[in-house]
Scaffold this motif. Structure first.
Motif, PDB file in Angstrom:
ATOM      1  N   GLY A  39      40.644  32.803  55.260  1.00 54.30           N
ATOM      2  CA  GLY A  39      39.790  32.543  54.088  1.00 54.30           C
ATOM      3  C   GLY A  39      40.079  33.462  52.923  1.00 54.30           C
ATOM      4  O   GLY A  39      39.681  33.178  51.806  1.00 54.30           O
ATOM      5  N   HIS A  40      40.824  34.579  53.218  1.00 53.21           N
ATOM      6  CA  HIS A  40      41.205  35.456  52.093  1.00 53.21           C
ATOM      7  C   HIS A  40      40.007  35.828  51.224  1.00 53.21           C
ATOM      8  O   HIS A  40      40.095  35.884  50.008  1.00 53.21           O
ATOM      9  N   ARG A  41      38.873  36.116  51.894  1.00 52.79           N
ATOM     10  CA  ARG A  41      37.683  36.422  51.092  1.00 52.79           C
ATOM     11  C   ARG A  41      37.375  37.906  51.165  1.00 52.79           C
ATOM     12  O   ARG A  41      37.375  38.509  52.249  1.00 52.79           O
ATOM     13  N   LEU A  42      37.135  38.512  50.015  1.00 54.11           N
ATOM     14  CA  LEU A  42      36.738  39.922  49.986  1.00 54.11           C
ATOM     15  C   LEU A  42      35.417  40.085  50.733  1.00 54.11           C
ATOM     16  O   LEU A  42      34.642  39.139  50.866  1.00 54.11           O
ATOM     17  N   ARG A  43      35.190  41.313  51.245  1.00 56.84           N
ATOM     18  CA  ARG A  43      33.912  41.530  51.933  1.00 56.84           C
ATOM     19  C   ARG A  43      33.182  42.670  51.225  1.00 56.84           C
ATOM     20  O   ARG A  43      33.805  43.588  50.704  1.00 56.84           O
ATOM     21  N   GLY A  44      31.868  42.554  51.191  1.00 62.10           N
ATOM     22  CA  GLY A  44      31.056  43.554  50.489  1.00 62.10           C
ATOM     23  C   GLY A  44      31.212  44.927  51.088  1.00 62.10           C
ATOM     24  O   GLY A  44      31.602  45.072  52.249  1.00 62.10           O
ATOM     25  N   GLY A  45      30.959  45.950  50.296  1.00 56.76           N
ATOM     26  CA  GLY A  45      31.055  47.324  50.797  1.00 56.76           C
ATOM     27  C   GLY A  45      30.399  48.288  49.820  1.00 56.76           C
ATOM     28  O   GLY A  45      29.922  47.878  48.760  1.00 56.76           O
ATOM     29  N   HIS A  46      30.418  49.608  50.166  1.00 49.75           N
ATOM     30  CA  HIS A  46      29.858  50.621  49.260  1.00 49.75           C
ATOM     31  C   HIS A  46      30.998  51.285  48.517  1.00 49.75           C
ATOM     32  O   HIS A  46      31.980  51.723  49.114  1.00 49.75           O
ATOM     33  N   ILE A  47      30.878  51.297  47.206  1.00 44.01           N
ATOM     34  CA  ILE A  47      31.905  51.917  46.353  1.00 44.01           C
ATOM     35  C   ILE A  47      31.250  53.023  45.529  1.00 44.01           C
ATOM     36  O   ILE A  47      30.305  52.764  44.781  1.00 44.01           O
ATOM     37  N   HIS A  48      31.764  54.252  45.713  1.00 49.39           N
ATOM     38  CA  HIS A  48      31.270  55.337  44.842  1.00 49.39           C
ATOM     39  C   HIS A  48      32.390  55.696  43.865  1.00 49.39           C
ATOM     40  O   HIS A  48      33.503  56.033  44.298  1.00 49.39           O
ATOM     41  N   LEU A  49      32.128  55.562  42.584  1.00 47.06           N
ATOM     42  CA  LEU A  49      33.163  55.856  41.586  1.00 47.06           C
ATOM     43  C   LEU A  49      33.210  57.362  41.317  1.00 47.06           C
ATOM     44  O   LEU A  49      32.167  57.998  41.129  1.00 47.06           O
ATOM     45  N   ASP A  50      34.414  57.932  41.309  1.00 45.18           N
ATOM     46  CA  ASP A  50      34.529  59.370  40.994  1.00 45.18           C
ATOM     47  C   ASP A  50      34.157  59.641  39.537  1.00 45.18           C
ATOM     48  O   ASP A  50      33.688  60.723  39.190  1.00 45.18           O
ATOM     49  N   CYS A  51      34.388  58.623  38.683  1.00 46.08           N
ATOM     50  CA  CYS A  51      33.937  58.776  37.285  1.00 46.08           C
ATOM     51  C   CYS A  51      33.351  57.425  36.876  1.00 46.08           C
ATOM     52  O   CYS A  51      33.783  56.379  37.372  1.00 46.08           O
ATOM     53  N   PRO A  52      32.347  57.426  36.009  1.00 47.78           N
ATOM     54  CA  PRO A  52      31.677  56.163  35.651  1.00 47.78           C
ATOM     55  C   PRO A  52      32.540  55.313  34.723  1.00 47.78           C
ATOM     56  O   PRO A  52      32.214  55.111  33.547  1.00 47.78           O
ATOM     57  N   SER A  53      33.660  54.825  35.278  1.00 47.20           N
ATOM     58  CA  SER A  53      34.612  54.047  34.483  1.00 47.20           C
ATOM     59  C   SER A  53      34.026  52.696  34.108  1.00 47.20           C
ATOM     60  O   SER A  53      33.575  51.928  34.982  1.00 47.20           O
ATOM     61  N   VAL A  54      34.065  52.353  32.815  1.00 41.16           N
ATOM     62  CA  VAL A  54      33.552  51.056  32.342  1.00 41.16           C
ATOM     63  C   VAL A  54      34.378  49.935  32.958  1.00 41.16           C
ATOM     64  O   VAL A  54      33.847  49.020  33.592  1.00 41.16           O
ATOM     65  N   GLY A  55      35.690  50.016  32.812  1.00 36.58           N
ATOM     66  CA  GLY A  55      36.574  48.950  33.299  1.00 36.58           C
ATOM     67  C   GLY A  55      36.497  48.783  34.797  1.00 36.58           C
ATOM     68  O   GLY A  55      36.459  47.658  35.307  1.00 36.58           O
ATOM     69  N   ALA A  56      36.422  49.889  35.520  1.00 26.29           N
ATOM     70  CA  ALA A  56      36.350  49.789  36.993  1.00 26.29           C
ATOM     71  C   ALA A  56      35.031  49.140  37.414  1.00 26.29           C
ATOM     72  O   ALA A  56      35.005  48.269  38.288  1.00 26.29           O
ATOM     73  N   THR A  57      33.935  49.547  36.772  1.00 26.64           N
ATOM     74  CA  THR A  57      32.630  48.959  37.105  1.00 26.64           C
ATOM     75  C   THR A  57      32.666  47.449  36.872  1.00 26.64           C
ATOM     76  O   THR A  57      32.228  46.665  37.718  1.00 26.64           O
ATOM     77  N   GLU A  58      33.239  47.024  35.768  1.00 29.06           N
ATOM     78  CA  GLU A  58      33.294  45.589  35.425  1.00 29.06           C
ATOM     79  C   GLU A  58      34.223  44.825  36.364  1.00 29.06           C
ATOM     80  O   GLU A  58      33.871  43.750  36.866  1.00 29.06           O
ATOM     81  N   THR A  59      35.381  45.402  36.660  1.00 31.12           N
ATOM     82  CA  THR A  59      36.324  44.764  37.591  1.00 31.12           C
ATOM     83  C   THR A  59      35.687  44.562  38.952  1.00 31.12           C
ATOM     84  O   THR A  59      35.764  43.482  39.553  1.00 31.12           O
TER      85      THR A  59
END
Ligand code: EPZ
Length: 432
Positions: A164-184
């Motif tokens: 199914g090639h489907r992403l699975r949910g998880g916990h992501i902690h960003l080292d810096c509050p990147s705008v682009g990373a948050t949106e991606t």
């Protein structure tokens, strides 16, 4: 015999000629936000339904994003201030190298492409004048959602293994509050299997605008605009018809144009909550600001020195650091500006010094001693916001200022000189 060596500016390049010293007045209209429209356009990849975005600014970056999406097989139709997108016949999951190099924001395609198709190959966005612009947080986050990501020959290749090639949910902690990373990662998680929590997320209004669109498309998102965003993945998303928020950076630039020319000006539309830190600094500098629900009227006569430090939202935005420095170069007293977001975003100091500004640099800190009057000179903008800062400085300078670097300016400000001339400025575009 005196020999004056005037810095030569190649007259063939397009430039703006600004006759300084004129007051502004009336009202200026703010366009839709570039830094929202670009990511909202990429969200069309998450569905095969039609997506309509309204209040889209007519900028070269927007056209470039349209070309990149079209190269992936998206139907793109541009209206006066709207754009219709439909990704029902994707024929590519690789963004074209040459187009990507022209627009860093094309990297926004990787999250939705991966979530929709299970595979994405997007060239690594290069650095630019203001910094190396890494995408480490984006890649780490996609891996946390189950993707296998490799970077070879300047291309980021991501694939979702398994059925199914489907992403699975998880916990992501960003080292810096990147705008682009948050949106991606918000876009990738929208179609993932299960719940995703992003902590240390960026809180910029453009992140909230994207969440608003995704929710209109059927996504389940809460917490956008706070440091913790929860996304519960759904199996598919549908189309939507959304308006882009006003461009807070363009609005702030016009407020600064009024302040540096000691003018009274109405700027609309303008959402005060999107510019809180900037409005506070303008008031501390002596400006009077009156909000009328849709727009804001600024009145400026004397400008006092203030200190500012750029920070992630809701702190002072790095994108208005350069135009604000132009203002403080003419303030009464000494100001200190600290640029904390990008490692090389003080190149406009040298150009302001050419106009007579008294600024001393120490690493990422600029010490500014206000002068009574800047003097017009040939100057160059080194990035989008530095170019705008040169125009702002030229409005108040004595004599003629010529500003080169319009390829940057036209990426982020629609008809900048036309809007300024409509409120009293005297600017001519020549060359090119
Ligand atoms: C967005 O860039 C904006 N661009 C920028 O506007 C804006 O200056 C910036 O956010 C900060 O507000 C668009 O939205 C298209 P970041 P983005 O990732 O997402 C570091 C303009 O003039 N970082 O929040 O690329 C990075 O090096 C443009 O309109 C990492 O260290 O910004 C930078 O120092 C310029 N690792 C800081 O975070 C990462 O993985 C902020 O970057 C990602 C970023």
């Amino acid at each position: 015999m005196t020999v004056s060596v005037v810095p030569s500016q190649s007259v063939s390049l397009p430039q703006l000629e600004i006759a300084g010293g004129r007051r502004l007045s009336g009202e200026v209209r703010v366009s839709g936000a570039k830094n929202s429209a670009l990511v909202l356009m990429a969200a069309c990849l998450l569905t095969d339904d039609a997506l309509r975005l309204r209040n889209v600014p007519p900028l070269t970056d927007i056209a470039a994003m349209g070309d990149i999406l079209a190269a992936l097989g998206v139907t793109v139709r541009r209206g006066d201030d709207s754009i219709d997108l439909q990704a029902d016949r994707l024929n590519q999951t690789s963004a074209p190298y040459d187009l990507v190099n022209s627009l860093r924001a094309s990297f926004f395609c990787i999250g939705p492409l991966l979530a929709r198709t299970g595979i994405a190959r997007v060239p690594l966005p290069g650095g630019c004048q203001i910094g190396t612009r890494p995408v480490v947080e984006h890649v780490k986050g996609l891996k946390a959602l189950g993707a296998q990501v490799t970077i070879e020959h300047g291309v980021v290749s991501a694939v979702v293994p398994g059925r199914g090639h489907r992403l699975r949910g998880g916990h992501i902690h960003l080292d810096c509050p990147s705008v682009g990373a948050t949106e991606t990662l918000m876009m990738a998680a929208a179609l993932a299997d299960g719940e995703t929590v992003i902590t240390n997320a960026a809180q910029e209004p453009e992140v909230t605008d994207l969440a608003r669109l995704l929710i209109a498309m059927g996504a389940r998102i809460r917490g956008a605009g706070t440091p913790s965003i929860t996304i519960v993945g759904v199996s598919r998303l549908h189309g939507a018809d959304n308006a882009v928020i006003p461009d807070r950076i363009e609005a702030g630039t016009f407020l600064l144009a009024a302040a540096i020319t000691r003018s009274t000006l109405r700027v609309a539309p303008l959402v005060p909550e999107h510019l809180g830190a900037v409005l506070t600094k303008l008031e501390q500098a002596g400006c009077r600001l009156d909000s009328d629900g849709l727009g804001m009227t600024i009145r400026a006569d004397r400008i006092q020195a203030v200190d500012l430090r750029t920070q992630p939202f809701p702190g002072f935005p790095t994108d208005l650091q350069a135009p604000f420095m132009s203002l403080l170069a003419t303030a009464e007293g000494n100001s200190v500006i600290t640029e904390n977001i990008f490692e090389n975003r003080l190149q406009h100091v040298a150009e302001l010094q050419r106009m007579g500004a008294s600024i001393r640099m120490q690493g990422n800190i600029a010490f500014i001693e206000g002068v009574h009057r800047l003097s017009g000179a040939p100057v160059q903008g080194s990035d989008l916001r530095a170019s705008a800062a040169m125009v702002v400085a030229g409005l108040a300078a004595d004599g003629i200022t010529t500003v080169q670097g319009l390829s940057y300016l036209d990426r982020g400000y629609a008809d900048f000189e036309g809007k300024l001339n409509s409120i009293g400025a005297s600017i001519r575009r020549t060359g090119g």
